[in-house]
Design a protein around this motif. Structure first.
Motif, PDB file in Angstrom:
ATOM      1  N   LYS A   1      -8.437 -15.222  22.260  1.00 48.17           N
ATOM      2  CA  LYS A   1      -8.693 -16.008  23.473  1.00 48.17           C
ATOM      3  C   LYS A   1      -7.620 -17.080  23.670  1.00 48.17           C
ATOM      4  O   LYS A   1      -7.142 -17.291  24.789  1.00 48.17           O
ATOM      5  CB  LYS A   1     -10.090 -16.627  23.404  1.00 48.17           C
ATOM      6  CG  LYS A   1     -11.192 -15.587  23.527  1.00 48.17           C
ATOM      7  CD  LYS A   1     -12.560 -16.092  23.138  1.00 48.17           C
ATOM      8  CE  LYS A   1     -13.002 -17.304  23.864  1.00 48.17           C
ATOM      9  NZ  LYS A   1     -14.336 -17.758  23.478  1.00 48.17           N
TER      10      LYS A   1
ATOM     11  N   ASN B   1     -11.352 -16.022  18.388  1.00 47.55           N
ATOM     12  CA  ASN B   1     -10.832 -17.288  18.903  1.00 47.55           C
ATOM     13  C   ASN B   1      -9.320 -17.216  19.117  1.00 47.55           C
ATOM     14  O   ASN B   1      -8.803 -17.684  20.146  1.00 47.55           O
ATOM     15  CB  ASN B   1     -11.193 -18.436  17.953  1.00 47.55           C
ATOM     16  CG  ASN B   1     -10.944 -19.783  18.576  1.00 47.55           C
ATOM     17  OD1 ASN B   1     -11.310 -20.021  19.725  1.00 47.55           O
ATOM     18  ND2 ASN B   1     -10.317 -20.663  17.815  1.00 47.55           N
TER      19      ASN B   1
ATOM     20  N   GLN C   1     -16.056 -12.266  28.170  1.00 51.19           N
ATOM     21  CA  GLN C   1     -17.508 -12.354  28.030  1.00 51.19           C
ATOM     22  C   GLN C   1     -17.969 -11.553  26.815  1.00 51.19           C
ATOM     23  O   GLN C   1     -18.812 -12.010  26.044  1.00 51.19           O
ATOM     24  CB  GLN C   1     -18.218 -11.854  29.299  1.00 51.19           C
ATOM     25  CG  GLN C   1     -19.728 -11.977  29.229  1.00 51.19           C
ATOM     26  CD  GLN C   1     -20.196 -13.405  29.031  1.00 51.19           C
ATOM     27  OE1 GLN C   1     -19.827 -14.283  29.785  1.00 51.19           O
ATOM     28  NE2 GLN C   1     -21.003 -13.646  28.011  1.00 51.19           N
TER      29      GLN C   1
ATOM     30  N   ALA D   1     -19.000 -13.099  19.369  1.00 48.76           N
ATOM     31  CA  ALA D   1     -18.915 -14.289  18.511  1.00 48.76           C
ATOM     32  C   ALA D   1     -20.316 -14.853  18.275  1.00 48.76           C
ATOM     33  O   ALA D   1     -20.675 -15.185  17.135  1.00 48.76           O
ATOM     34  CB  ALA D   1     -17.999 -15.333  19.145  1.00 48.76           C
ATOM     35  N   ASP D   2     -21.110 -14.926  19.334  1.00 50.12           N
ATOM     36  CA  ASP D   2     -22.496 -15.402  19.181  1.00 50.12           C
ATOM     37  C   ASP D   2     -23.278 -14.496  18.240  1.00 50.12           C
ATOM     38  O   ASP D   2     -24.046 -14.971  17.389  1.00 50.12           O
ATOM     39  CB  ASP D   2     -23.194 -15.480  20.543  1.00 50.12           C
ATOM     40  CG  ASP D   2     -22.642 -16.576  21.433  1.00 50.12           C
ATOM     41  OD1 ASP D   2     -21.958 -17.495  20.918  1.00 50.12           O
ATOM     42  OD2 ASP D   2     -22.888 -16.510  22.657  1.00 50.12           O
TER      43      ASP D   2
ATOM     44  N   ASP E   1     -17.130 -13.532  23.691  1.00 53.92           N
ATOM     45  CA  ASP E   1     -18.099 -14.615  23.497  1.00 53.92           C
ATOM     46  C   ASP E   1     -19.431 -14.077  22.990  1.00 53.92           C
ATOM     47  O   ASP E   1     -20.035 -14.647  22.073  1.00 53.92           O
ATOM     48  CB  ASP E   1     -18.318 -15.390  24.804  1.00 53.92           C
ATOM     49  CG  ASP E   1     -17.129 -16.244  25.197  1.00 53.92           C
ATOM     50  OD1 ASP E   1     -16.268 -16.531  24.329  1.00 53.92           O
ATOM     51  OD2 ASP E   1     -17.041 -16.609  26.389  1.00 53.92           O
ATOM     52  N   ASP E   2     -19.880 -12.968  23.571  1.00 53.59           N
ATOM     53  CA  ASP E   2     -21.145 -12.355  23.132  1.00 53.59           C
ATOM     54  C   ASP E   2     -21.073 -11.926  21.666  1.00 53.59           C
ATOM     55  O   ASP E   2     -22.008 -12.134  20.893  1.00 53.59           O
ATOM     56  CB  ASP E   2     -21.495 -11.149  24.007  1.00 53.59           C
ATOM     57  CG  ASP E   2     -21.845 -11.526  25.435  1.00 53.59           C
ATOM     58  OD1 ASP E   2     -22.071 -12.734  25.711  1.00 53.59           O
ATOM     59  OD2 ASP E   2     -21.871 -10.614  26.285  1.00 53.59           O
TER      60      ASP E   2
END
Length: 189
Positions: free
Chosen positions: A157, A154, A116, A122-123, A119-120
């Motif tokens: 992950k 990426n 999470q 990356a955003d 992802d945060d």
């Protein structure tokens, strides 16, 4: 100048101003910072260790403190937020122990919050824009490091997707460039 979202910017000026005020104090907020952290030679080699010490939790907290006490304007909070985000990314990509008090420094596992956070971040990185100092022109495409961080996120992950069925955790420090450099030094030595 970095625009980190629509309402805030990060400026190197606040890091330098903080350092030159902090260095005068007997009890410093960031005692590990030295002049070589903030004043680079024109063609000097950047060291990751220096970057991680500047873009750290302690520098973030110090800049937030200066803003809260009125020593810096609230604009400095964008710089503090940038330091905080980069610090967390460095922590995720440098995990090495189970017993870390900061969760981002613990190893990746299927039930950790790392994915999470990745992802945060990356955003967040997708919103960062590098602006030319004088004109304000967007020159982000000249700076490959932002895309490099997105690729690293990426790749981490995807690596976890590949190995998660055969391992319970991953210490990310073991897969970063430092280990590779140390190996080559050993082999060449």
């Amino acid at each position: 100048l970095l625009r980190v979202n629509e309402s805030s910017v990060a400026k190197w000026k606040y890091v330098k101003d903080f350092y030159f005020q902090d260095v005068k104090r007997k009890c410093r907020l960031a005692p590990n910072l030295t002049e070589k952290h903030v004043c680079f030679p024109v063609f000097g080699k950047m060291k990751v260790k220096l970057a991680t010490q500047v873009l750290s939790h302690s520098v973030c907290a110090a800049i937030e403190t200066y803003a809260a006490t009125g020593a810096f304007s609230d604009e400095a909070l964008g710089t503090a937020a940038f330091c905080s985000n980069m610090n967390e990314l460095f922590d995720i990509f440098n995990s090495s122990r189970f017993d870390e008090s900061v969760s981002a420094r613990r190893p990746l596992s299927s039930d950790s919050n790392h994915f999470q956070l990745l992802d945060d971040h990356a955003d967040w990185l997708k919103t960062v824009k590098v602006l030319e100092r004088v004109t304000g022109k967007d020159i982000t495409n000249r700076f490959k490091c932002i895309n490099g961080w997105l690729q690293a996120i990426n790749a981490l992950k995807l690596l976890w997707d590949d190995i998660s069925c055969s391992t319970k955790f991953l210490f990310t420090r073991r897969i970063n460039q430092d280990s590779l450099e140390n190996f080559f030094l050993y082999v060449a030595g």
